[in-house]
Design a protein around this motif. Structure first.
Motif, PDB file in Angstrom:
ATOM      1  N   THR A   1      12.542   8.289  -9.996  1.00  0.00           N
ATOM      2  CA  THR A   1      13.185   7.545 -11.261  1.00  0.00           C
ATOM      3  C   THR A   1      14.478   7.138 -10.627  1.00  0.00           C
ATOM      4  O   THR A   1      15.118   6.100 -11.098  1.00  0.00           O
ATOM      5  CB  THR A   1      12.806   8.397 -12.463  1.00  0.00           C
ATOM      6  OG1 THR A   1      11.565   8.492 -12.707  1.00  0.00           O
ATOM      7  CG2 THR A   1      13.710   7.606 -13.638  1.00  0.00           C
TER       8      THR A   1
ATOM      9  N   CYS B   1       9.010   4.822  -3.207  1.00  0.00           N
ATOM     10  CA  CYS B   1      10.388   4.872  -3.183  1.00  0.00           C
ATOM     11  C   CYS B   1      10.912   5.615  -1.773  1.00  0.00           C
ATOM     12  O   CYS B   1      12.198   5.368  -1.300  1.00  0.00           O
ATOM     13  CB  CYS B   1      10.703   5.764  -4.239  1.00  0.00           C
ATOM     14  SG  CYS B   1      10.627   4.482  -6.078  1.00  0.00           S
TER      15      CYS B   1
ATOM     16  N   ALA C   1       3.840   5.450  -6.298  1.00  0.00           N
ATOM     17  CA  ALA C   1       5.087   4.714  -6.498  1.00  0.00           C
ATOM     18  C   ALA C   1       6.325   5.739  -6.184  1.00  0.00           C
ATOM     19  O   ALA C   1       7.244   4.895  -5.388  1.00  0.00           O
ATOM     20  CB  ALA C   1       5.216   4.363  -8.066  1.00  0.00           C
TER      21      ALA C   1
ATOM     22  N   ARG D   1      14.833   4.310  -8.488  1.00  0.00           N
ATOM     23  CA  ARG D   1      14.502   2.780  -9.096  1.00  0.00           C
ATOM     24  C   ARG D   1      15.832   2.596  -9.804  1.00  0.00           C
ATOM     25  O   ARG D   1      16.279   1.390  -9.888  1.00  0.00           O
ATOM     26  CB  ARG D   1      13.401   3.043  -9.907  1.00  0.00           C
ATOM     27  CG  ARG D   1      12.036   3.144  -9.376  1.00  0.00           C
ATOM     28  CD  ARG D   1      10.949   2.743 -10.234  1.00  0.00           C
ATOM     29  NE  ARG D   1      10.578   3.943 -11.016  1.00  0.00           N
ATOM     30  CZ  ARG D   1       9.909   5.016 -10.654  1.00  0.00           C
ATOM     31  NH1 ARG D   1       9.271   5.108  -9.477  1.00  0.00           N
ATOM     32  NH2 ARG D   1       9.531   5.975 -11.345  1.00  0.00           N
TER      33      ARG D   1
ATOM     34  N   ARG E   1      18.510   0.746  -7.585  1.00  0.00           N
ATOM     35  CA  ARG E   1      18.245  -0.668  -7.234  1.00  0.00           C
ATOM     36  C   ARG E   1      19.220  -1.772  -7.534  1.00  0.00           C
ATOM     37  O   ARG E   1      19.446  -1.814  -8.770  1.00  0.00           O
ATOM     38  CB  ARG E   1      16.774  -1.252  -7.502  1.00  0.00           C
ATOM     39  CG  ARG E   1      15.537  -0.326  -6.766  1.00  0.00           C
ATOM     40  CD  ARG E   1      14.186  -0.844  -7.366  1.00  0.00           C
ATOM     41  NE  ARG E   1      13.383  -0.013  -6.570  1.00  0.00           N
ATOM     42  CZ  ARG E   1      11.884   0.074  -6.957  1.00  0.00           C
ATOM     43  NH1 ARG E   1      11.455  -0.351  -8.432  1.00  0.00           N
ATOM     44  NH2 ARG E   1      10.948   0.762  -6.389  1.00  0.00           N
TER      45      ARG E   1
END
Length: 302
Positions: A247, A298, A294, A250, A253
């Motif tokens: 998380t 990452c 997911a 993300r 990004r």
């Protein structure tokens, strides 16, 4: 319903004047009325402190403590010291609860003679059904529990000796991991009624490098505390630590070129790598497996 037991609701407050009336009114309107509302004003600079004091005059169940600004963790620690109820619930000052929120959670903890009621993340096949978890099954099902403090209703004795650490993000998960390790019985349930207000400027909804580093610190602390105090539970924590670390990736990004971000991402990828290949996939639901893949993306691609 009998309302024999006093329930303490701890509400840390910092500069929340625009939300306090709605928050406090929702607490005052609870169908379970035997309440001890512990309000800790953490050095607010707006009218929050004044509004808290007004509510203490309006409703004798509200008890207000003021302190200099020390952070939400310190405010919660103060709330635990002041709380007198057999059970502890938590409400953030910018959120609000349905009128039967406390009644529903109280009914469950009494019915099952449990140490904690915790809201499910909804990964199970039949999330609407209550599940009573005992002993090892509590940590074994760590991926099922919501991470936020408001999602729990707990016997006060469980928190004895525990303190909140000073992390900007992730302190709830650290604290609850330790608390659940002290429980013999936890009820996992799907209960609606807590309304979480999304604030785009909050630490968990905006990119602030210092906060991201604090989040990583909280993950590493959580990992360390489980290894030191409950090593038998480490094998059940791989999924949650890997997913929470992903998380953070993300959030990074679009900020890769900013100073300090590459070093942050390197620390986070090391956390993912330590855990993602040790996950017991037979324990996961299809939704959890999807999240795991997911997280692997990452790790490999960023």
């Amino acid at each position: 319903m009998k309302q024999n037991e006093l329930v303490s609701i701890i509400v840390p407050v910092y500069n929340a004047e625009q939300y306090l009336e709605h928050c406090f009114q929702s607490i005052a309107d609870q169908t379970y009325t035997n309440l001890d509302v512990v309000v800790v004003d953490d050095g607010s600079t707006d009218r929050s402190a004044e509004l808290c004091d007004e509510w203490a005059k309006r409703d004798p169940r509200f008890h207000v403590t003021h302190q200099s600004n020390q952070g939400v963790g310190a405010a919660r620690n103060k709330g635990l010291v002041c709380a007198e109820g057999k059970y502890i619930a938590w409400v953030d000052s910018d959120d609000w609860i349905e009128s039967d929120w406390i009644e529903q959670l109280y009914a469950r903890i009494e019915r099952y003679h449990a140490d904690m009621v915790s809201i499910s993340r909804g990964f199970r096949k039949h999330p609407e059904q209550d599940v009573l978890l005992k002993y090892k099954a509590i940590i074994k099902n760590d991926n099922e529990f919501a991470r936020e403090l408001w999602s729990t209703f707990t016997r006060r004795e469980i928190f004895r000796g525990l303190i909140f650490q000073n992390f900007q993000i992730g302190e709830d998960a650290c604290f609850l991991t330790q608390a659940r390790a002290e429980c013999n019985k936890v009820v996992l349930c799907y209960q609606k009624g807590y309304h979480y207000r999304v604030n785009d400027n909050s630490l968990v909804h905006s990119f602030q490098l210092q906060s991201m580093y604090s989040w990583v610190d909280s993950l590493e602390y959580r990992e360390e505390i489980v290894r030191k105090e409950h090593p038998e539970y480490v094998k059940y924590m791989h999924w949650t630590l890997a997913i929470d670390a992903a998380t953070i990736i993300r959030f990074c990004r679009g900020h890769h070129q900013e100073k300090g971000v590459p070093e942050l991402e390197w620390r986070v990828r090391k956390i993912i790598a330590r855990h993602i290949f040790r996950i017991r996939y037979s324990m996961l639901t299809s939704k959890a497996i999807h999240d795991t893949l997911a997280a692997l993306k990452c790790l490999l691609l960023g």
